[in-house]
Write an enzyme that holds these catalytic residues in place. Structure first.
Site, PDB file in Angstrom:
ATOM      1  N   HIS A 282      -6.216  38.837 -63.105  1.00 36.99           N
ATOM      2  CA  HIS A 282      -5.205  37.888 -63.577  1.00 36.99           C
ATOM      3  C   HIS A 282      -5.860  36.946 -64.588  1.00 36.99           C
ATOM      4  CE1 HIS A 282      -7.181  35.142 -60.824  1.00 36.99           C
ATOM      5  NE2 HIS A 282      -6.876  35.908 -59.787  1.00 36.99           N
TER       6      HIS A 282
ATOM      7  N   MET B 268      -4.414  30.647 -58.975  1.00 34.89           N
ATOM      8  CA  MET B 268      -4.247  32.079 -59.196  1.00 34.89           C
ATOM      9  C   MET B 268      -5.135  32.876 -58.252  1.00 34.89           C
ATOM     10  SD  MET B 268      -3.761  32.673 -63.271  1.00 34.89           S
ATOM     11  CE  MET B 268      -2.307  32.018 -64.091  1.00 34.89           C
ATOM     12  N   SER B 269      -4.558  33.920 -57.679  1.00 35.80           N
ATOM     13  CA  SER B 269      -5.274  34.782 -56.745  1.00 35.80           C
ATOM     14  C   SER B 269      -4.609  36.144 -56.735  1.00 35.80           C
ATOM     15  CB  SER B 269      -5.239  34.186 -55.332  1.00 35.80           C
ATOM     16  OG  SER B 269      -5.712  35.112 -54.367  1.00 35.80           O
ATOM     17  N   SER B 270      -5.408  37.186 -56.594  1.00 29.91           N
ATOM     18  CA  SER B 270      -4.846  38.531 -56.482  1.00 29.91           C
ATOM     19  C   SER B 270      -3.956  38.643 -55.256  1.00 29.91           C
ATOM     20  CB  SER B 270      -5.975  39.563 -56.408  1.00 29.91           C
ATOM     21  OG  SER B 270      -6.797  39.504 -57.559  1.00 29.91           O
TER      22      SER B 270
ATOM     23  N   MET C 141     -13.066  41.827 -57.637  1.00 28.98           N
ATOM     24  CA  MET C 141     -12.535  42.887 -56.781  1.00 28.98           C
ATOM     25  C   MET C 141     -11.294  43.517 -57.410  1.00 28.98           C
ATOM     26  SD  MET C 141     -13.247  42.029 -52.805  1.00 28.98           S
ATOM     27  CE  MET C 141     -11.895  40.880 -52.564  1.00 28.98           C
TER      28      MET C 141
ATOM     29  N   GLN D 160     -17.441  42.935 -46.939  1.00 26.47           N
ATOM     30  CA  GLN D 160     -17.068  41.529 -46.813  1.00 26.47           C
ATOM     31  C   GLN D 160     -15.720  41.342 -46.133  1.00 26.47           C
ATOM     32  OE1 GLN D 160     -17.184  41.043 -51.214  1.00 26.47           O
ATOM     33  NE2 GLN D 160     -15.383  39.744 -50.944  1.00 26.47           N
TER      34      GLN D 160
ATOM     35  N   HIS E 175      -9.382  35.569 -63.823  1.00 24.96           N
ATOM     36  CA  HIS E 175     -10.478  36.488 -64.138  1.00 24.96           C
ATOM     37  C   HIS E 175     -10.715  36.543 -65.652  1.00 24.96           C
ATOM     38  CE1 HIS E 175      -8.960  38.382 -60.267  1.00 24.96           C
ATOM     39  NE2 HIS E 175     -10.225  38.135 -59.979  1.00 24.96           N
TER      40      HIS E 175
END
Length: 279
Positions: free
Chosen positions: A31, A181-183, A27, A58, A34
């Site tokens: 980072h 790690m996450s957006s 999406m 979603q 990904h």
């Protein structure tokens, strides 16, 4: 590297290279997590396509669709360094044209964990991933294990609908302090960012208790929950010990047991997971 926005153009590109494409669905707001998928994809196919699409189907009511971070220029830099050949960044209007009415639903394993608090979420996930598979025609697709339930759902969909695509799950990439790690991490304030460490710390506490001989899921849940509750403000959406294949609940844990949790820190909902017997 090129950027393709049109579904028709992406299909044409895929037709000319059918049979040797690796797909990394994202999406965006990329980072290092990904990038790790893209680097591995580069090893497995002649052409690597990374899709960037904030999929509206979603997201539920009052979720963060409008505020989800977006930065295509930033994403292009990361993708290019990771060896991506094509960024496929379609519009919502192209993916879901006027009077769109077709959705794909995987039952049973979608109703608990994230599915319990996000009704309709996985219907949107499976629909968009199936569309991406049809548009890009990859031989292999890469997903991160941070979204463990999503990975299980996609694997079930691929099996049930006979997609001739290999699904590869890649390890969670963490910050130096342990935060997955996450957006969405970019939406945390400095104070919230510190509180968010309770997710990885709760996993570490449960795994330490497991290594010490504790096998009762109820007892392990108490150990993990206590770490989060000590931070006061984070709210537990779920903290569950499940069979990693079926995602069914367990009374007794073993080395293959999945610990999965979702915690709301401020306005940001974060997820994390780990297999008890793995480092």
């Amino acid at each position: 590297m090129i950027v393709i926005h049109s579904v028709a153009q992406m299909q044409q590109y895929a037709r000319e290279r059918r049979g040797d494409i690796a797909l990394v669905p994202t999406m965006g707001y990329l980072h290092e997590g990904h990038a790790s998928l893209m680097v591995e994809a580069r090893k497995r196919a002649k052409y690597v396509v990374a899709s960037i699409f904030v999929n509206p189907t979603q997201f539920g009511i009052n979720e963060d669709l409008d505020s989800y971070p977006r930065d295509l220029e930033h994403d292009k830099e990361i993708a290019a360094k990771a060896g991506v050949d094509v960024i496929f960044a379609p519009t919502a209007a192209d993916m879901y044209p006027d009077r769109y009415q077709s959705y794909l639903n995987v039952e049973e394993i979608t109703v608990h964990l994230c599915g319990a608090s996000r009704p309709g979420h996985f219907r949107g996930v499976t629909t968009v991933v199936a569309k991406l598979f049809n548009i890009v025609a990859p031989k292999v697709a890469f997903f991160g294990k941070k979204d463990f339930q999503q990975l299980a759902v996609i694997r079930r969909m691929v099996r049930d609908f006979n997609f001739d695509i290999e699904i590869v799950g890649m390890p969670i990439v963490r910050e130096k302090d342990g935060l997955a790690m996450s957006s969405r991490n970019t939406k945390l304030s400095p104070a919230e960012r510190e509180k968010a460490l309770c997710l990885s710390r709760s996993i570490a506490a449960a795994k330490a208790a497991f290594r010490g001989g504790e096998r009762s899921v109820a007892a392990l849940q108490k150990v993990a929950a206590a770490v989060i509750e000590a931070e006061n403000s984070p709210l537990i959406d779920y903290l569950e010990f499940r069979d990693q294949d079926s995602l069914l609940p367990l009374d007794k844990a073993d080395e293959r047991t999945l610990l999965a949790l979702a915690v709301r820190v401020g306005s940001v909902r974060l997820i994390d997971n780990s297999i008890l017997g793995e480092d």
